[in-house]
Design an enzyme around this catalytic site. Structure first.
Site, PDB file in Angstrom:
ATOM      1  N   SER A  55      30.715 -18.388-100.348  1.00  0.00           N
ATOM      2  CA  SER A  55      29.769 -19.520-100.252  1.00  0.00           C
ATOM      3  C   SER A  55      29.312 -19.938-101.648  1.00  0.00           C
ATOM      4  O   SER A  55      28.979 -21.102-101.881  1.00  0.00           O
ATOM      5  CB  SER A  55      28.572 -19.158 -99.365  1.00  0.00           C
ATOM      6  OG  SER A  55      27.844 -18.098 -99.958  1.00  0.00           O
ATOM      7  N   GLN A  76      48.100 -36.557 -94.176  1.00  0.00           N
ATOM      8  CA  GLN A  76      47.998 -35.085 -94.164  1.00  0.00           C
ATOM      9  C   GLN A  76      46.743 -34.636 -94.909  1.00  0.00           C
ATOM     10  O   GLN A  76      46.032 -33.718 -94.486  1.00  0.00           O
ATOM     11  CB  GLN A  76      49.219 -34.467 -94.849  1.00  0.00           C
ATOM     12  CG  GLN A  76      50.543 -34.809 -94.181  1.00  0.00           C
ATOM     13  CD  GLN A  76      51.725 -34.346 -95.039  1.00  0.00           C
ATOM     14  OE1 GLN A  76      52.085 -33.171 -95.028  1.00  0.00           O
ATOM     15  NE2 GLN A  76      52.321 -35.254 -95.778  1.00  0.00           N
ATOM     16  N   ARG A  91      42.437 -53.019 -94.643  1.00  0.00           N
ATOM     17  CA  ARG A  91      41.713 -54.129 -93.982  1.00  0.00           C
ATOM     18  C   ARG A  91      41.247 -55.130 -95.031  1.00  0.00           C
ATOM     19  O   ARG A  91      41.324 -56.331 -94.841  1.00  0.00           O
ATOM     20  CB  ARG A  91      40.462 -53.604 -93.258  1.00  0.00           C
ATOM     21  CG  ARG A  91      40.745 -52.764 -92.059  1.00  0.00           C
ATOM     22  CD  ARG A  91      39.434 -52.371 -91.383  1.00  0.00           C
ATOM     23  NE  ARG A  91      38.806 -53.498 -90.701  1.00  0.00           N
ATOM     24  CZ  ARG A  91      37.504 -53.553 -90.377  1.00  0.00           C
ATOM     25  NH1 ARG A  91      36.704 -52.555 -90.692  1.00  0.00           N
ATOM     26  NH2 ARG A  91      37.019 -54.588 -89.751  1.00  0.00           N
ATOM     27  N   ASN A 158      34.629 -29.113-103.042  1.00  0.00           N
ATOM     28  CA  ASN A 158      33.989 -28.000-103.739  1.00  0.00           C
ATOM     29  C   ASN A 158      35.052 -26.921-103.959  1.00  0.00           C
ATOM     30  O   ASN A 158      36.157 -26.988-103.399  1.00  0.00           O
ATOM     31  CB  ASN A 158      32.731 -27.511-102.998  1.00  0.00           C
ATOM     32  CG  ASN A 158      33.029 -26.886-101.657  1.00  0.00           C
ATOM     33  OD1 ASN A 158      33.956 -26.094-101.525  1.00  0.00           O
ATOM     34  ND2 ASN A 158      32.242 -27.240-100.640  1.00  0.00           N
ATOM     35  N   ARG A 169      48.629 -26.103 -99.594  1.00  0.00           N
ATOM     36  CA  ARG A 169      49.484 -27.234 -99.996  1.00  0.00           C
ATOM     37  C   ARG A 169      50.306 -26.987-101.256  1.00  0.00           C
ATOM     38  O   ARG A 169      51.201 -27.786-101.552  1.00  0.00           O
ATOM     39  CB  ARG A 169      48.616 -28.497-100.165  1.00  0.00           C
ATOM     40  CG  ARG A 169      47.815 -28.869 -98.927  1.00  0.00           C
ATOM     41  CD  ARG A 169      48.679 -29.219 -97.731  1.00  0.00           C
ATOM     42  NE  ARG A 169      47.863 -29.636 -96.594  1.00  0.00           N
ATOM     43  CZ  ARG A 169      48.339 -30.152 -95.477  1.00  0.00           C
ATOM     44  NH1 ARG A 169      49.644 -30.304 -95.304  1.00  0.00           N
ATOM     45  NH2 ARG A 169      47.529 -30.500 -94.484  1.00  0.00           N
TER      46      ARG A 169
HETATM   47  C1  LIG Z   1      52.748 -26.451 -93.830  1.00  0.00           C
HETATM   48  C2  LIG Z   1      51.801 -27.195 -92.940  1.00  0.00           C
HETATM   49  C3  LIG Z   1      52.267 -27.743 -91.755  1.00  0.00           C
HETATM   50  C4  LIG Z   1      51.393 -28.432 -90.902  1.00  0.00           C
HETATM   51  N1  LIG Z   1      51.871 -28.964 -89.740  1.00  0.00           N
HETATM   52  C5  LIG Z   1      51.038 -29.607 -88.894  1.00  0.00           C
HETATM   53  C6  LIG Z   1      51.501 -30.159 -87.652  1.00  0.00           C
HETATM   54  O1  LIG Z   1      52.676 -30.087 -87.340  1.00  0.00           O
HETATM   55  N2  LIG Z   1      50.616 -30.796 -86.859  1.00  0.00           N
HETATM   56  C7  LIG Z   1      49.274 -30.884 -87.179  1.00  0.00           C
HETATM   57  O2  LIG Z   1      48.517 -31.461 -86.394  1.00  0.00           O
HETATM   58  N3  LIG Z   1      48.814 -30.386 -88.344  1.00  0.00           N
HETATM   59  C8  LIG Z   1      49.652 -29.754 -89.188  1.00  0.00           C
HETATM   60  N4  LIG Z   1      49.158 -29.248 -90.371  1.00  0.00           N
HETATM   61  C9  LIG Z   1      47.743 -29.446 -90.698  1.00  0.00           C
HETATM   62  C10 LIG Z   1      46.907 -28.182 -90.372  1.00  0.00           C
HETATM   63  O3  LIG Z   1      46.958 -27.882 -89.000  1.00  0.00           O
HETATM   64  C11 LIG Z   1      45.442 -28.397 -90.793  1.00  0.00           C
HETATM   65  O4  LIG Z   1      44.869 -29.443 -90.022  1.00  0.00           O
HETATM   66  C12 LIG Z   1      45.282 -28.740 -92.234  1.00  0.00           C
HETATM   67  O5  LIG Z   1      46.109 -27.952 -93.045  1.00  0.00           O
HETATM   68  C13 LIG Z   1      43.820 -28.529 -92.647  1.00  0.00           C
HETATM   69  O6  LIG Z   1      43.595 -27.137 -92.663  1.00  0.00           O
HETATM   70  P1  LIG Z   1      42.181 -26.483 -92.363  1.00  0.00           P
HETATM   71  O7  LIG Z   1      41.695 -26.915 -91.012  1.00  0.00           O
HETATM   72  O8  LIG Z   1      42.297 -25.022 -92.620  1.00  0.00           O
HETATM   73  O9  LIG Z   1      41.345 -27.107 -93.556  1.00  0.00           O
HETATM   74  P2  LIG Z   1      39.938 -27.826 -93.665  1.00  0.00           P
HETATM   75  O10 LIG Z   1      39.757 -28.888 -92.640  1.00  0.00           O
HETATM   76  O11 LIG Z   1      39.896 -28.224 -95.082  1.00  0.00           O
HETATM   77  O12 LIG Z   1      38.901 -26.717 -93.337  1.00  0.00           O
HETATM   78  C14 LIG Z   1      38.697 -25.628 -94.236  1.00  0.00           C
HETATM   79  C15 LIG Z   1      38.253 -24.436 -93.424  1.00  0.00           C
HETATM   80  O13 LIG Z   1      36.952 -24.710 -92.891  1.00  0.00           O
HETATM   81  C16 LIG Z   1      36.849 -24.122 -91.599  1.00  0.00           C
HETATM   82  N5  LIG Z   1      36.629 -25.200 -90.633  1.00  0.00           N
HETATM   83  C17 LIG Z   1      36.741 -26.526 -90.843  1.00  0.00           C
HETATM   84  N6  LIG Z   1      36.439 -27.211 -89.737  1.00  0.00           N
HETATM   85  C18 LIG Z   1      36.139 -26.291 -88.793  1.00  0.00           C
HETATM   86  C19 LIG Z   1      35.769 -26.354 -87.439  1.00  0.00           C
HETATM   87  N7  LIG Z   1      35.638 -27.508 -86.784  1.00  0.00           N
HETATM   88  N8  LIG Z   1      35.524 -25.222 -86.783  1.00  0.00           N
HETATM   89  C20 LIG Z   1      35.643 -24.024 -87.387  1.00  0.00           C
HETATM   90  N9  LIG Z   1      36.018 -23.867 -88.679  1.00  0.00           N
HETATM   91  C21 LIG Z   1      36.248 -24.992 -89.360  1.00  0.00           C
HETATM   92  C22 LIG Z   1      38.148 -23.371 -91.334  1.00  0.00           C
HETATM   93  O14 LIG Z   1      38.008 -22.043 -91.774  1.00  0.00           O
HETATM   94  C23 LIG Z   1      39.128 -24.093 -92.218  1.00  0.00           C
HETATM   95  O15 LIG Z   1      40.263 -23.314 -92.585  1.00  0.00           O
HETATM   96  C24 LIG Z   1      50.019 -28.572 -91.247  1.00  0.00           C
HETATM   97  C25 LIG Z   1      49.555 -28.014 -92.448  1.00  0.00           C
HETATM   98  C26 LIG Z   1      50.430 -27.343 -93.283  1.00  0.00           C
HETATM   99  C27 LIG Z   1      49.888 -26.767 -94.584  1.00  0.00           C
END
Ligand SMILES: Cc1cc2nc3c(=O)[nH]c(=O)nc-3n(C[C@H](O)[C@H](O)[C@H](O)COP(=O)(O)OP(=O)(O)OC[C@H]3O[C@@H](n4cnc5c(N)ncnc54)[C@H](O)[C@@H]3O)c2cc1C
EC number: 2.1.1.148
Length: 226
Positions: A55, A76, A91, A158, A169
């Site tokens: 944090s 993405q 837009r 952050n 990524r």
């Molecule tokens: C190689 C690769 C392939 C992918 N393929 C697909 C695909 O085919 N289809 C698809 O839809 N997406 C795909 N994604 C996207 C992936 O599913 C995630 O949406 C994206 O990488 C964001 O990751 P995140 O949610 O960890 O990150 P962030 O949204 O940046 O969140 C950071 C962290 O905060 C916490 N967090 C955030 N929001 C919440 C919440 N609401 N509840 C609880 N904890 C939370 C989690 O710990 C999370 O890891 C892909 C991503 C990668 C890297």
């Protein structure tokens, strides 16, 4: 693609160490920020990174300007919910002087593939321009614009989110364009906080690949702190 680090929290490592140290110090953050010796900053950061007291990483942030990337990339990118974004609008900006596009190497490297791509893009742009000329609002005409359309976006993360983003990524499993951007962001951020970003990037830099059967099999050399 152009990626620029617009600005970041001044002295990010000291800011983060100050926030962490405050939890256990009898004095306030302002005094710690000013008086904490460099070696102490380093040892506090070391504890944060090994203990997972993440944090504290949220007290420093980075803002990047990114131009010349595709809408396929930004679609993405904006899945990262803890980051903040503002993006050039389709837009409010009309692409009447032509639309710049991003062409993947897998297409540009082959003249036949390139011809298919160019023809489809040209047709989409011609139809878009026709609709605009017919009085269709840009917000509706843009439904024709391709994923290849170039865009500009400003990103603020952050450090906690930035490290998470880089972990996902910079990995070879990530799509090439967003991976390229992530590596550029890391290269810009690293000199500003070398200790924090020392082992930033794909998970294999810090340990084993979590991708299982999908692993690229080509891990980076491990970076060990301390
Ligand atoms: C190689 C690769 C392939 C992918 N393929 C697909 C695909 O085919 N289809 C698809 O839809 N997406 C795909 N994604 C996207 C992936 O599913 C995630 O949406 C994206 O990488 C964001 O990751 P995140 O949610 O960890 O990150 P962030 O949204 O940046 O969140 C950071 C962290 O905060 C916490 N967090 C955030 N929001 C919440 C919440 N609401 N509840 C609880 N904890 C939370 C989690 O710990 C999370 O890891 C892909 C991503 C990668 C890297």
């Amino acid at each position: 693609m152009h990626v620029e680090l617009l600005y970041h929290t001044p002295d990010p490592e000291r800011a983060i160490a100050t926030a962490a140290r405050l939890c256990y110090a009898p004095v306030g953050a302002a005094e710690l920020m000013e008086t904490m010796p460099e070696e102490r900053v380093r040892s506090v950061l070391s504890t944060i990174m090994s203990s997972g007291h993440f944090s504290t990483l949220e007290h420093a942030s980075y803002t990047f300007a990114v131009d010349g990337v595709s809408r396929a990339l930004t679609h993405q990118l904006v899945r990262h919910r803890i980051a903040s974004f503002n993006q050039q609008s389709q837009r409010y900006v009309k692409f009447t002087d032509g639309l710049a596009t991003v062409k993947p190497d897998s297409i540009a490297a082959d003249p036949q593939r390139e011809a298919v791509f160019d023809e489809a893009i040209d047709a989409a742009i011609a139809a878009y321009e026709k609709l605009l000329a017919a009085g269709v609002p840009a917000e509706d005409a843009r439904y024709l614009l391709p994923n290849a359309a170039e865009t500009k976006i400003v990103i603020t993360m952050n450090v906690r989110e930035l490290l998470h983003f880089l972990s996902l990524r910079c990995c070879n499993r990530a799509q090439w364009e967003i991976r390229d951007m992530a590596h550029r962001m890391l290269a810009l951020a690293k000199p500003t906080a070398p200790f924090i970003f020392m082992d930033a990037g794909a998970p294999c830099i810090r340990g084993n690949c979590p991708e299982g059967k999908m692993t690229c099999g080509n891990p980076y050399p491990r970076v060990k702190r301390d």
